[in-house]
Design an enzyme around this catalytic site. Structure first.
Site, short mmCIF file in Angstrom:
data_model
loop_
_atom_site.label_atom_id
_atom_site.label_comp_id
_atom_site.label_asym_id
_atom_site.label_seq_id
_atom_site.Cartn_x
_atom_site.Cartn_y
_atom_site.Cartn_z
CB SER A 65 -0.89 0.04 1.26
OG SER A 65 -1.98 -0.80 1.10
CG HIS A 96 -2.91 -1.84 -3.57
ND1 HIS A 96 -1.87 -2.74 -3.44
CD2 HIS A 96 -3.19 -1.40 -2.32
CE1 HIS A 96 -1.55 -2.86 -2.16
NE2 HIS A 96 -2.34 -2.06 -1.46
CG HIS A 118 -5.24 -6.72 0.07
ND1 HIS A 118 -5.26 -5.79 -0.95
CD2 HIS A 118 -4.11 -6.48 0.78
CE1 HIS A 118 -4.18 -5.02 -0.85
NE2 HIS A 118 -3.47 -5.42 0.19
CE1 TYR A 120 -8.97 -4.71 1.49
CE2 TYR A 120 -7.22 -5.71 2.77
CZ TYR A 120 -7.66 -4.73 1.91
OH TYR A 120 -6.79 -3.77 1.45
CD GLU A 121 -8.39 -6.08 -3.10
OE1 GLU A 121 -8.68 -5.50 -4.17
OE2 GLU A 121 -7.24 -6.50 -2.85
CB ALA A 148 1.52 -0.40 4.46
CG MET A 251 -4.98 -6.25 6.71
SD MET A 251 -6.32 -5.11 6.29
CE MET A 251 -6.29 -4.04 7.75
CB SER A 252 -0.86 -8.29 2.04
OG SER A 252 0.27 -7.57 2.50
CG ASN A 275 -0.48 1.78 11.62
OD1 ASN A 275 -0.24 1.39 10.48
ND2 ASN A 275 -1.11 1.03 12.51
CG HIS A 291 -5.93 2.82 3.41
ND1 HIS A 291 -4.93 1.86 3.49
CD2 HIS A 291 -6.08 3.06 2.07
CE1 HIS A 291 -4.51 1.55 2.27
NE2 HIS A 291 -5.19 2.26 1.39
#
Ligand SMILES: O=P(O)(O)O[C@@H]1C[C@H](O)[C@@H](CO)O1
Length: 321
Positions: A65, A96, A118, A120-121, A148, A251-252, A275, A291
């Site tokens: 990201s 992306h 991802h 979650y997509e 990220a 998440m990846s 973060n 995000h």
């Protein structure tokens, strides 16, 4: 021509020949996700890219990201929009771009995904990491995966880079894997070992490069974990991850690394810490990840990330020349 709902490109715009197996309503057991991309389909996608670019890249890069600039530094780029690649999914996440860039970097032939997929997509894990197999059949030997991530290790600061030396596969704990379904031995073994997944020589070279860049205090080596997202984690989850030895959460990447190791690619991966994750309860709004902040930090640190990647690719290229 593919007419199944597994494809983002249902009319087979680019003229792919192999039909992809689909689940139809009469199936008692749904078609395993890995069958959505049999070897022949991956081969056709890879042919499309190698013929279209006239190159057989040696290094594959997945941009995390906000880290799409890793692909912008590629020279003489041949660009493939995802929607024009047969049987390729599309990127749906901000940061992306959704294109594959093939060209040269520091003398090496490379291909970079400016946009990853991802879980979650809504894509199954086998589909999220399908491009890694495409890379393999294009000739890629080294996977550079970037992401990220939130820093759980209290020593990490925003903007630091964590070189991944291991991972905790939370989706795997829940019984999900990109390798689920029948195994095609042309890719790799049924039961791949994952110890030593992250290439130690590349980690050591990256540490040296970090020193040469004068950013050694911003470079760490640690353990990444991937959760399903798209929500960020609760405090209790973050505490649990920390107790498990996780240093950064995202998440990846993990399913991509599993797929790369299955087909015997060398892996180098890093997390840009965008973060800090709170592991104690507080009312402070700053503890909430978002995000926009992830993207802003990635943009600020893209120069350092690009330099690290370029220098490491240069070393790989020089060593093989
Ligand atoms: O693609 P990556 O893992 O770099 O993206 C991270 C995880 C989520 O997609 C997003 C959350 O801000 O950034």
């Amino acid at each position: 021509m593919c007419n199944t709902d597994c494809c983002s490109n249902p009319k087979g715009k680019a003229g792919t020949k192999t039909a992809i197996n689909s689940t139809n309503s009469s199936d008692i057991i749904p078609t395993p996700e890995s069958l959505l991309y049999p070897y022949e389909v991956i081969e056709e996608i890879a042919d499309f890219i190698t013929k279209g670019s006239g190159m057989r890249p040696k290094i594959g890069i997945i941009c995390g990201s906000g880290l799409g600039s890793l692909a912008d530094i590629i020279q003489d780029p041949k660009i493939f929009e995802y929607e024009k690649i047969p049987n390729f999914p599309v990127s749906t996440v901000e940061g992306h771009a959704g294109r594959l860039v093939v060209g040269t970097l520091e003398g090496a032939t490379v291909m970079a995904m400016q946009g990853r997929f991802h879980f979650y997509e809504g894509y199954p894990l086998a589909k999220c990491s399908m491009p890694v197999r495409v890379m393999k059949l294009c000739g890629v030997e080294y996977l550079f995966a970037t992401n990220a991530a939130g820093g759980i290790n209290p020593r990490f600061a925003v903007g630091d880079i964590m070189l991944m030396h291991d991972h905790v596969n939370m989706l795997g704990f829940a019984g999900n894997s990109p390798l689920q379904g029948p195994n095609d031995p042309r890719f790799g073994p049924r039961f791949p070992a994952l110890v030593n997944s992250y290439n130690k020589d590349l980690i050591n070279k990256a540490i040296e490069i970090g020193k040469a860049m004068g950013i050694e205090s911003n470079i760490h080596v640690g353990v990444y974990s991937c959760l399903g997202g798209p929500n960020y984690e609760t405090i209790a989850e973050l505490k649990a991850l920390r107790m498990m030895g996780v240093d950064a959460v995202g998440m990846s990447t993990v399913h991509e690394v599993i797929t790369a190791r299955h087909c015997d690619m060398k892996v180098f991966a890093f997390s840009l810490i965008t973060n800090k994750c709170a592991t104690e309860y507080s009312d402070k709004k700053d503890d909430e990840a978002n995000h926009d902040e992830v993207m802003a930090v990635a943009k600020n640190r893209q120069k350092a990330c690009c330099e690290l990647v370029s220098r490491l690719i240069r070393e790989i290229h020089m060593a093989s020349a």
